[in-house]
Scaffold this active site. Structure first.
Site, PDB file in Angstrom:
ATOM      1  N   ASN A 101      13.486  56.048  60.591  1.00 13.27           N
ATOM      2  CA  ASN A 101      14.712  55.914  61.498  1.00 13.27           C
ATOM      3  C   ASN A 101      15.032  54.472  62.059  1.00 13.27           C
ATOM      4  OD1 ASN A 101      14.573  58.603  61.058  1.00 13.27           O
ATOM      5  ND2 ASN A 101      13.109  58.990  62.808  1.00 13.27           N
ATOM      6  N   ASP A 103      16.721  54.257  65.023  1.00 12.58           N
ATOM      7  CA  ASP A 103      17.214  54.541  66.290  1.00 12.58           C
ATOM      8  C   ASP A 103      16.258  54.066  67.225  1.00 12.58           C
ATOM      9  OD1 ASP A 103      16.206  58.067  65.688  1.00 12.58           O
ATOM     10  OD2 ASP A 103      14.940  56.446  66.439  1.00 12.58           O
ATOM     11  N   HIS A 118      13.295  51.010  57.637  1.00 13.54           N
ATOM     12  CA  HIS A 118      14.767  50.735  57.256  1.00 13.54           C
ATOM     13  C   HIS A 118      15.591  49.943  58.274  1.00 13.54           C
ATOM     14  CE1 HIS A 118      14.777  54.647  54.722  1.00 13.54           C
ATOM     15  NE2 HIS A 118      14.330  53.727  54.036  1.00 13.54           N
ATOM     16  N   CYS A 126      21.856  37.314  61.160  1.00 11.35           N
ATOM     17  CA  CYS A 126      23.065  36.446  61.148  1.00 11.35           C
ATOM     18  C   CYS A 126      23.168  36.597  59.399  1.00 11.35           C
ATOM     19  CB  CYS A 126      22.779  35.204  61.674  1.00 11.35           C
ATOM     20  SG  CYS A 126      24.266  34.081  61.245  1.00 11.35           S
ATOM     21  N   CYS A 146      26.685  35.256  65.480  1.00 13.24           N
ATOM     22  CA  CYS A 146      25.274  34.696  65.886  1.00 13.24           C
ATOM     23  C   CYS A 146      25.429  33.806  66.884  1.00 13.24           C
ATOM     24  CB  CYS A 146      24.851  33.948  64.569  1.00 13.24           C
ATOM     25  SG  CYS A 146      23.259  33.136  64.672  1.00 13.24           S
ATOM     26  N   SER A 188      14.008  64.678  54.743  1.00 13.36           N
ATOM     27  CA  SER A 188      14.681  65.386  53.369  1.00 13.36           C
ATOM     28  C   SER A 188      13.733  65.053  51.917  1.00 13.36           C
ATOM     29  CB  SER A 188      16.122  65.307  53.113  1.00 13.36           C
ATOM     30  OG  SER A 188      16.492  64.059  52.861  1.00 13.36           O
ATOM     31  N   ASN A 212       8.980  70.619  58.679  1.00 13.72           N
ATOM     32  CA  ASN A 212      10.442  70.525  58.719  1.00 13.72           C
ATOM     33  C   ASN A 212      11.141  71.933  58.773  1.00 13.72           C
ATOM     34  OD1 ASN A 212      13.049  70.343  57.167  1.00 13.72           O
ATOM     35  ND2 ASN A 212      12.244  68.322  55.861  1.00 13.72           N
TER      36      ASN A 212
HETATM   37  C1  BV8 Z   1      15.525  50.279  47.275  1.00 15.75           C
HETATM   38  C2  BV8 Z   1      19.649  52.747  56.617  1.00 15.75           C
HETATM   39  C3  BV8 Z   1      15.075  48.717  45.521  1.00 15.75           C
HETATM   40  C4  BV8 Z   1      21.104  53.316  57.121  1.00 15.75           C
HETATM   41  C5  BV8 Z   1      18.860  54.177  55.009  1.00 15.75           C
HETATM   42  C6  BV8 Z   1      21.397  53.208  42.747  1.00 15.75           C
HETATM   43  C7  BV8 Z   1      21.762  51.836  43.262  1.00 15.75           C
HETATM   44  C8  BV8 Z   1      20.822  51.321  44.034  1.00 15.75           C
HETATM   45  C9  BV8 Z   1      19.843  51.989  44.803  1.00 15.75           C
HETATM   46  C10 BV8 Z   1      19.542  53.296  44.339  1.00 15.75           C
HETATM   47  C11 BV8 Z   1      20.324  53.784  43.257  1.00 15.75           C
HETATM   48  N1  BV8 Z   1      19.920  54.989  43.114  1.00 15.75           N
HETATM   49  C12 BV8 Z   1      18.758  55.177  43.875  1.00 15.75           C
HETATM   50  C13 BV8 Z   1      18.570  54.309  44.640  1.00 15.75           C
HETATM   51  C14 BV8 Z   1      17.555  53.923  45.525  1.00 15.75           C
HETATM   52  C15 BV8 Z   1      18.095  54.227  46.996  1.00 15.75           C
HETATM   53  C16 BV8 Z   1      17.963  55.744  46.987  1.00 15.75           C
HETATM   54  O1  BV8 Z   1      17.122  56.253  47.133  1.00 15.75           O
HETATM   55  N2  BV8 Z   1      19.362  56.442  47.077  1.00 15.75           N
HETATM   56  C17 BV8 Z   1      19.033  57.924  47.408  1.00 15.75           C
HETATM   57  C18 BV8 Z   1      20.438  58.246  48.100  1.00 15.75           C
HETATM   58  C19 BV8 Z   1      19.088  58.590  46.004  1.00 15.75           C
HETATM   59  N3  BV8 Z   1      17.233  53.542  47.883  1.00 15.75           N
HETATM   60  C20 BV8 Z   1      17.416  52.413  48.127  1.00 15.75           C
HETATM   61  O2  BV8 Z   1      18.484  51.769  47.841  1.00 15.75           O
HETATM   62  C21 BV8 Z   1      16.424  51.599  49.106  1.00 15.75           C
HETATM   63  N4  BV8 Z   1      16.083  50.343  48.286  1.00 15.75           N
HETATM   64  O3  BV8 Z   1      15.439  51.314  46.516  1.00 15.75           O
HETATM   65  O4  BV8 Z   1      15.461  48.884  46.901  1.00 15.75           O
HETATM   66  C22 BV8 Z   1      16.276  48.588  44.833  1.00 15.75           C
HETATM   67  C23 BV8 Z   1      16.955  47.364  45.099  1.00 15.75           C
HETATM   68  C24 BV8 Z   1      18.302  47.062  44.375  1.00 15.75           C
HETATM   69  C25 BV8 Z   1      18.637  48.128  43.383  1.00 15.75           C
HETATM   70  C26 BV8 Z   1      17.884  49.415  43.327  1.00 15.75           C
HETATM   71  C27 BV8 Z   1      16.711  49.630  43.970  1.00 15.75           C
HETATM   72  C28 BV8 Z   1      16.825  51.404  50.431  1.00 15.75           C
HETATM   73  C29 BV8 Z   1      17.005  52.944  50.768  1.00 15.75           C
HETATM   74  C30 BV8 Z   1      17.089  52.716  52.667  1.00 15.75           C
HETATM   75  C31 BV8 Z   1      18.492  53.138  52.870  1.00 15.75           C
HETATM   76  N5  BV8 Z   1      18.986  53.075  54.115  1.00 15.75           N
HETATM   77  N6  BV8 Z   1      19.169  53.916  56.321  1.00 15.75           N
HETATM   78  C32 BV8 Z   1      21.349  53.609  58.201  1.00 15.75           C
HETATM   79  O5  BV8 Z   1      20.618  54.254  58.967  1.00 15.75           O
HETATM   80  O6  BV8 Z   1      22.221  53.072  59.022  1.00 15.75           O
HETATM   81  S1  BV8 Z   1      18.421  55.500  54.290  1.00 15.75           S
HETATM   82  C33 BV8 Z   1      18.735  56.744  55.396  1.00 15.75           C
HETATM   83  O7  BV8 Z   1      18.289  58.084  54.666  1.00 15.75           O
HETATM   84  C34 BV8 Z   1      18.181  56.624  56.829  1.00 15.75           C
HETATM   85  O8  BV8 Z   1      17.472  55.627  57.139  1.00 15.75           O
HETATM   86  C35 BV8 Z   1      17.148  58.028  56.779  1.00 15.75           C
HETATM   87  O9  BV8 Z   1      16.245  57.884  57.341  1.00 15.75           O
HETATM   88  C36 BV8 Z   1      17.152  58.135  55.360  1.00 15.75           C
HETATM   89  C37 BV8 Z   1      16.287  59.266  54.936  1.00 15.75           C
HETATM   90  O10 BV8 Z   1      17.041  60.362  55.380  1.00 15.75           O
HETATM   91  P1  BV8 Z   1      16.154  61.314  56.318  1.00 15.75           P
HETATM   92  O11 BV8 Z   1      15.631  60.514  57.345  1.00 15.75           O
HETATM   93  O12 BV8 Z   1      15.173  62.285  55.228  1.00 15.75           O
HETATM   94  O13 BV8 Z   1      17.311  62.212  57.087  1.00 15.75           O
HETATM   95  P2  BV8 Z   1      17.966  63.422  56.235  1.00 15.75           P
HETATM   96  O14 BV8 Z   1      19.347  63.822  57.211  1.00 15.75           O
HETATM   97  O15 BV8 Z   1      18.351  63.075  54.789  1.00 15.75           O
HETATM   98  O16 BV8 Z   1      17.074  64.806  56.305  1.00 15.75           O
HETATM   99  C38 BV8 Z   1      16.801  65.398  57.527  1.00 15.75           C
HETATM  100  C39 BV8 Z   1      15.409  66.170  57.511  1.00 15.75           C
HETATM  101  O17 BV8 Z   1      15.143  66.538  58.817  1.00 15.75           O
HETATM  102  C40 BV8 Z   1      16.010  67.484  56.696  1.00 15.75           C
HETATM  103  O18 BV8 Z   1      14.994  67.736  55.801  1.00 15.75           O
HETATM  104  C41 BV8 Z   1      15.971  68.513  57.651  1.00 15.75           C
HETATM  105  O19 BV8 Z   1      15.802  69.701  57.153  1.00 15.75           O
HETATM  106  C42 BV8 Z   1      15.137  68.005  58.870  1.00 15.75           C
HETATM  107  N7  BV8 Z   1      15.180  68.215  60.183  1.00 15.75           N
HETATM  108  C43 BV8 Z   1      16.608  68.538  60.699  1.00 15.75           C
HETATM  109  N8  BV8 Z   1      16.333  68.895  61.977  1.00 15.75           N
HETATM  110  C44 BV8 Z   1      14.767  68.924  62.294  1.00 15.75           C
HETATM  111  C45 BV8 Z   1      14.347  68.657  61.076  1.00 15.75           C
HETATM  112  N9  BV8 Z   1      13.243  68.661  60.730  1.00 15.75           N
HETATM  113  C46 BV8 Z   1      12.190  69.177  61.823  1.00 15.75           C
HETATM  114  N10 BV8 Z   1      12.693  69.401  63.115  1.00 15.75           N
HETATM  115  C47 BV8 Z   1      14.200  69.367  63.487  1.00 15.75           C
HETATM  116  N11 BV8 Z   1      14.496  69.570  64.345  1.00 15.75           N
HETATM  117 ZN    ZN Z   2      23.420  32.268  62.498  1.00 14.06          ZN
END
Ligand code: BV8
Ligand code: ZN
Length: 238
Positions: A101, A103, A118, A126, A146, A188, A212
């Site tokens: 997160n 936040d 993240h 910057c 910046c 998730s 979850n």
């Molecule tokens: C990386 C910042 C190496 C944004 C986030 C193709 C090209 C490039 C990369 C990839 C690719 N294919 C796959 C990848 C890797 C990619 C990836 O995993 N993609 C996914 C979509 C398949 N990952 C990356 O790119 C990562 N870097 O791999 O670097 C690299 C480098 C270059 C090239 C390749 C690889 C970077 C990942 C970080 C991305 N940034 N956030 C922002 O926030 O502004 S990710 C974003 O999703 C958030 O940070 C969030 O935290 C994260 C995960 O989501 P969740 O937290 O799980 O939230 P979600 O809504 O999904 O689920 C909520 C859950 O809570 C649910 O299960 C629900 O049931 C549950 N819930 C709801 N309410 C409750 C609850 N549980 C309990 N109580 C409740 N009340």
């Molecule tokens: Zn600067």
């Protein structure tokens, strides 16, 4: 719930506990999750906007999205799940929190032993000189620059396609490989590398617990899956 008793028993003798959280722990604070029904903004998905390409193409649109989220998060408070995780830090001799997160609510709840893998929505970086600054302006003037070199700043957040900080990865892996218990709260399990953290801990011998609302890709692998709201379940584990 039988599962909770088993988890409490494990925690009672645990010397090292690691917690991994996602958007679900903040849902009970009113922060929209990414993939739930409330996960859209102007019909864009996070994957469309949280990328270097989107920022290069249209920094104004991306900053409008982050400004909307900052304005929303600024009015939100930690919930009992954040508070319980912060209390765990004082309960176990070895404790680490890995949060996806951005936040900042874990910090607001008092957590200090944490990796924000993240990034953090209250920090800007910057694009020219790399300076990282805390910026709490709500709304943030768009396009923000910046304070040092006056060039464009971006959110200090890891976008899709960007690598996580090496230090965060190293700290996370060390915490996953050395813990007796891993609690996975409100994620998730869809985004890598965090999605691979449960198997890392499991193969290192940890007792793995998932809290979850629903089942996730991690559910088959965990030792206990507790279904419900984090704000209701996590405080019961203490
Ligand atoms: C990386 C910042 C190496 C944004 C986030 C193709 C090209 C490039 C990369 C990839 C690719 N294919 C796959 C990848 C890797 C990619 C990836 O995993 N993609 C996914 C979509 C398949 N990952 C990356 O790119 C990562 N870097 O791999 O670097 C690299 C480098 C270059 C090239 C390749 C690889 C970077 C990942 C970080 C991305 N940034 N956030 C922002 O926030 O502004 S990710 C974003 O999703 C958030 O940070 C969030 O935290 C994260 C995960 O989501 P969740 O937290 O799980 O939230 P979600 O809504 O999904 O689920 C909520 C859950 O809570 C649910 O299960 C629900 O049931 C549950 N819930 C709801 N309410 C409750 C609850 N549980 C309990 N109580 C409740 N009340
Ligand atoms: Zn600067």
């Amino acid at each position: 719930m039988a599962g909770i008793l088993e988890v409490k028993t494990r925690l009672a003798t645990a010397r090292s506990v690691t917690v991994l959280t996602g958007a679900g722990i903040s849902a009970d604070s009113g922060v929209p999750t990414f993939r739930g029904a409330d996960g859209l903004w102007r019909n864009f998905r996070a994957e469309d906007l949280a990328t270097p390409g989107a920022f290069a193409r249209d920094p104004r649109l991306v900053w409008e999205w982050y400004n909307w989220r900052r304005e929303l998060i600024a009015t939100r408070k930690p919930n009992p799940a954040h508070d319980a995780v912060a209390a765990m830090e004082r309960r176990f001799s070895r404790f680490w929190l890995i949060t996806q997160n951005v936040d900042g609510l874990h910090r607001d709840a008092g957590s200090t032993r944490l990796s924000e893998i993240h990034g953090n929505i209250w920090k800007v970086r910057c694009t020219a000189c790399g300076r990282i600054e805390d910026n709490r302006q709500v709304p943030i003037p768009i396009l923000p620059v910046c304070t040092l070199c006056h060039k464009l700043v971006r959110p200090h957040i890891v976008w899709f396609g960007e690598s996580l900080a090496a230090e965060d990865l190293a700290t996370s892996h060390a915490a996953l490989e050395s813990c007796d218990v891993l609690l996975i709260i409100g994620t998730s399990g869809m985004v890598y590398p965090a999605a691979s953290f449960a198997p890392v801990a499991k193969s290192a011998g940890a007792f793995v617990v998932e809290i979850n609302l629903d089942a996730t890709p991690n559910s088959d692998l965990v030792d206990v899956a507790l279904q419900g709201h984090a704000k209701d379940i996590v405080p019961l584990l203490l």
